[in-house]
Design an enzyme around this catalytic site. Structure first.
Site, PDB file in Angstrom:
ATOM      1  N   LYS A 185       0.838  -1.208   0.000  1.00 54.66           N
ATOM      2  CA  LYS A 185       0.000   0.000   0.000  1.00 54.66           C
ATOM      3  C   LYS A 185       0.876   1.263   0.000  1.00 54.66           C
ATOM      4  O   LYS A 185       0.588   2.239  -0.699  1.00 54.66           O
ATOM      5  CB  LYS A 185      -0.937  -0.014   1.209  1.00 54.66           C
ATOM      6  N   LYS A 253       0.078  11.455   5.915  1.00 53.95           N
ATOM      7  CA  LYS A 253       0.290  10.332   6.848  1.00 53.95           C
ATOM      8  C   LYS A 253       0.938   9.151   6.108  1.00 53.95           C
ATOM      9  O   LYS A 253       1.905   8.564   6.574  1.00 53.95           O
ATOM     10  CB  LYS A 253      -1.067   9.940   7.445  1.00 53.95           C
TER      11      LYS A 253
HETATM   12  P1  NAD Z   1     -11.944   8.916   7.835  1.00 52.87           P
HETATM   13  O1  NAD Z   1     -11.173   9.809   8.737  1.00 52.87           O
HETATM   14  O2  NAD Z   1     -12.985   9.513   6.959  1.00 52.87           O
HETATM   15  O3  NAD Z   1     -12.656   7.763   8.697  1.00 52.87           O
HETATM   16  C1  NAD Z   1     -12.073   7.146   9.816  1.00 52.87           C
HETATM   17  C2  NAD Z   1     -13.161   6.875  10.839  1.00 52.87           C
HETATM   18  O4  NAD Z   1     -12.561   6.227  11.968  1.00 52.87           O
HETATM   19  C3  NAD Z   1     -13.827   8.162  11.371  1.00 52.87           C
HETATM   20  O5  NAD Z   1     -15.238   8.083  11.241  1.00 52.87           O
HETATM   21  C4  NAD Z   1     -13.403   8.211  12.830  1.00 52.87           C
HETATM   22  O6  NAD Z   1     -14.356   8.786  13.687  1.00 52.87           O
HETATM   23  C5  NAD Z   1     -13.187   6.739  13.133  1.00 52.87           C
HETATM   24  N1  NAD Z   1     -12.337   6.519  14.288  1.00 52.87           N
HETATM   25  C6  NAD Z   1     -11.201   7.152  14.639  1.00 52.87           C
HETATM   26  N2  NAD Z   1     -10.702   6.642  15.776  1.00 52.87           N
HETATM   27  C7  NAD Z   1     -11.560   5.674  16.163  1.00 52.87           C
HETATM   28  C8  NAD Z   1     -11.585   4.757  17.265  1.00 52.87           C
HETATM   29  N3  NAD Z   1     -10.617   4.761  18.201  1.00 52.87           N
HETATM   30  N4  NAD Z   1     -12.614   3.879  17.336  1.00 52.87           N
HETATM   31  C9  NAD Z   1     -13.598   3.871  16.399  1.00 52.87           C
HETATM   32  N5  NAD Z   1     -13.627   4.706  15.343  1.00 52.87           N
HETATM   33  C10 NAD Z   1     -12.613   5.591  15.220  1.00 52.87           C
HETATM   34  O7  NAD Z   1     -10.859   8.125   6.974  1.00 52.87           O
HETATM   35  P2  NAD Z   1     -11.100   7.337   5.601  1.00 52.87           P
HETATM   36  O8  NAD Z   1     -10.934   8.276   4.464  1.00 52.87           O
HETATM   37  O9  NAD Z   1     -12.328   6.513   5.705  1.00 52.87           O
HETATM   38  O10 NAD Z   1      -9.797   6.407   5.605  1.00 52.87           O
HETATM   39  C11 NAD Z   1      -9.684   5.291   6.481  1.00 52.87           C
HETATM   40  C12 NAD Z   1      -8.371   4.571   6.171  1.00 52.87           C
HETATM   41  O11 NAD Z   1      -8.368   4.144   4.802  1.00 52.87           O
HETATM   42  C13 NAD Z   1      -7.130   5.474   6.346  1.00 52.87           C
HETATM   43  O12 NAD Z   1      -6.078   4.714   6.860  1.00 52.87           O
HETATM   44  C14 NAD Z   1      -6.850   5.927   4.928  1.00 52.87           C
HETATM   45  O13 NAD Z   1      -5.486   6.269   4.752  1.00 52.87           O
HETATM   46  C15 NAD Z   1      -7.258   4.706   4.121  1.00 52.87           C
HETATM   47  N6  NAD Z   1      -7.701   4.978   2.745  1.00 52.87           N
HETATM   48  C16 NAD Z   1      -8.523   6.047   2.470  1.00 52.87           C
HETATM   49  C17 NAD Z   1      -8.921   6.269   1.147  1.00 52.87           C
HETATM   50  C18 NAD Z   1      -9.821   7.433   0.780  1.00 52.87           C
HETATM   51  O14 NAD Z   1      -9.985   7.697  -0.420  1.00 52.87           O
HETATM   52  N7  NAD Z   1     -10.423   8.142   1.732  1.00 52.87           N
HETATM   53  C19 NAD Z   1      -8.498   5.405   0.134  1.00 52.87           C
HETATM   54  C20 NAD Z   1      -7.698   4.324   0.460  1.00 52.87           C
HETATM   55  C21 NAD Z   1      -7.300   4.096   1.776  1.00 52.87           C
END
Ligand code: NAD
Length: 314
Positions: A185, A253
């Site tokens: 990744k 990040k």
């Molecule tokens: P986001 O910030 O929108 O969602 C993360 C969620 O986790 C939030 O709703 C937050 O409240 C929750 N959270 C945080 N701490 C928590 C805890 N201790 N317990 C329970 N819930 C908790 O992030 P995202 O865009 O959905 O991305 C999630 C992961 O996927 C990240 O690691 C990101 O790098 C990866 N990712 C994101 C994308 C994208 O396009 N957004 C694409 C590929 C990978």
């Protein structure tokens, strides 16, 4: 590397129970696809509004990670970064002391490969299988269940997780032992970040030359410079649409994780270092919450293309 291939057609109802933790941009779409595929989803997020969305889609609200995992075949994590995953695993009401009944946890967040190996070892000691399975494909891929999923861990655990993964993605690969999914990744993110920067540079040069940007994009799409980034983020850059999908802060990040990993292995990443400083520039200008296409704002500033109100001249 083992591939699971194409997703199967509409699955039967009543497939099993998934504890889903982290229902943000990606997680809410992925959980919705599990519901559509016939899984019961026990959802947990620290933000009540995120939980409400999951419940509106048909999920059951849980009160903690342990509660989400209660009676579940598998727990799926989709959290921002390493500290949040560690909190959900090791914290009070975490999954180390209260694992799902199926004793299988799949972390689909992008986090440190080194921390992943440590979590894998700690859970193995407690008799719980752990797969790292980060994703690529953005919020569009999450919504359409067309994510590319790169997994690390034991083949037996991967095989058990496979039906759940197939409900969320189309290209699903076991790329090695624990942590290998995260390493792949991070490699993916280097390619994406450097590609985004290249698109910004091309657009900045074309704009300064008076070339129509939409036409430039359509020519690049038809030739060897074509990419997912030009297709999706190129259009948003030209439209001046900075709305988040994958946030600048999340890319920073990932670039940090890649630098840390590369330094530990003495691998120089010069192009990644350069693009990282452009992303930092975006963040110090308050664009961390914007989508990655907002990297073009950095080029607006460098080429003196800002209007008096701070917006870009198109
Ligand atoms: P986001 O910030 O929108 O969602 C993360 C969620 O986790 C939030 O709703 C937050 O409240 C929750 N959270 C945080 N701490 C928590 C805890 N201790 N317990 C329970 N819930 C908790 O992030 P995202 O865009 O959905 O991305 C999630 C992961 O996927 C990240 O690691 C990101 O790098 C990866 N990712 C994101 C994308 C994208 O396009 N957004 C694409 C590929 C990978």
């Amino acid at each position: 590397m083992s591939d699971l291939g194409e997703r199967t057609a509409v699955p039967p109802q009543g497939k099993g129970c998934v504890g889903f933790i982290g229902l943000g941009t990606m997680g809410r779409e992925m959980a919705a696809n599990l519901l559509k595929a016939g899984y019961r989803v026990q959802a947990f997020d620290v933000i009540p509004a995120a939980l409400d969305t999951a419940v509106a889609a048909g999920g059951v609200a849980a009160t903690s990670p342990a509660n989400a995992a209660e009676g579940a075949d598998i727990a799926v994590l989709m959290l921002p970064d390493t500290p949040q995953v560690e909190e959900v695993i090791y914290g009070e009401n975490g999954l180390l002391v209260a694992p799902p009944a199926g004793r299988l946890i799949v972390d689909m967040s992008t986090i440190s490969p080194v921390a992943t190996r440590r979590i894998h070892a700690d859970l193995a000691e407690a008799g719980v299988a752990f797969i790292d399975a980060p994703v690529s494909g953005g919020s569009i891929g999450a919504k359409n269940a067309t994510l590319s999923i790169m997994a690390g861990g034991e083949a037996s655990a991967f095989a058990r997780a496979a039906p759940v993964l197939r409900a969320m993605g189309t290209t699903i690969s076991l790329v090695g032992a624990a942590g290998a999914g995260q390493t792949v990744k991070l490699c993916n993110q280097l390619v994406c970040g450097i590609n985004i920067q290249a698109i910004c540079e091309a657009l900045a040069l074309a704009r300064a030359s008076g070339v129509d940007l939409a036409q430039l994009r359509s020519v690049l799409l038809g030739g060897s410079a074509n990419s997912w980034m030009i297709e999706n983020l190129g259009a948003a850059m030209i439209a001046g649409d900075d709305s988040a999908g994958f946030r600048i802060d999340l890319m920073l990040k990932d670039l940090r994780l890649a630098h840390d990993h590369a330094q530990a292995l003495s691998v120089p990443l010069p192009a990644t270092a350069l693009v990282t400083s452009q992303y930092v520039d975006a963040r110090v200008h308050g664009e961390g919450h914007c989508g990655n296409q907002a990297l073009f704002r950095v080029y607006d500033r460098m080429t003196n293309q800002l209007r008096d109100d701070g917006g870009a001249r198109r």
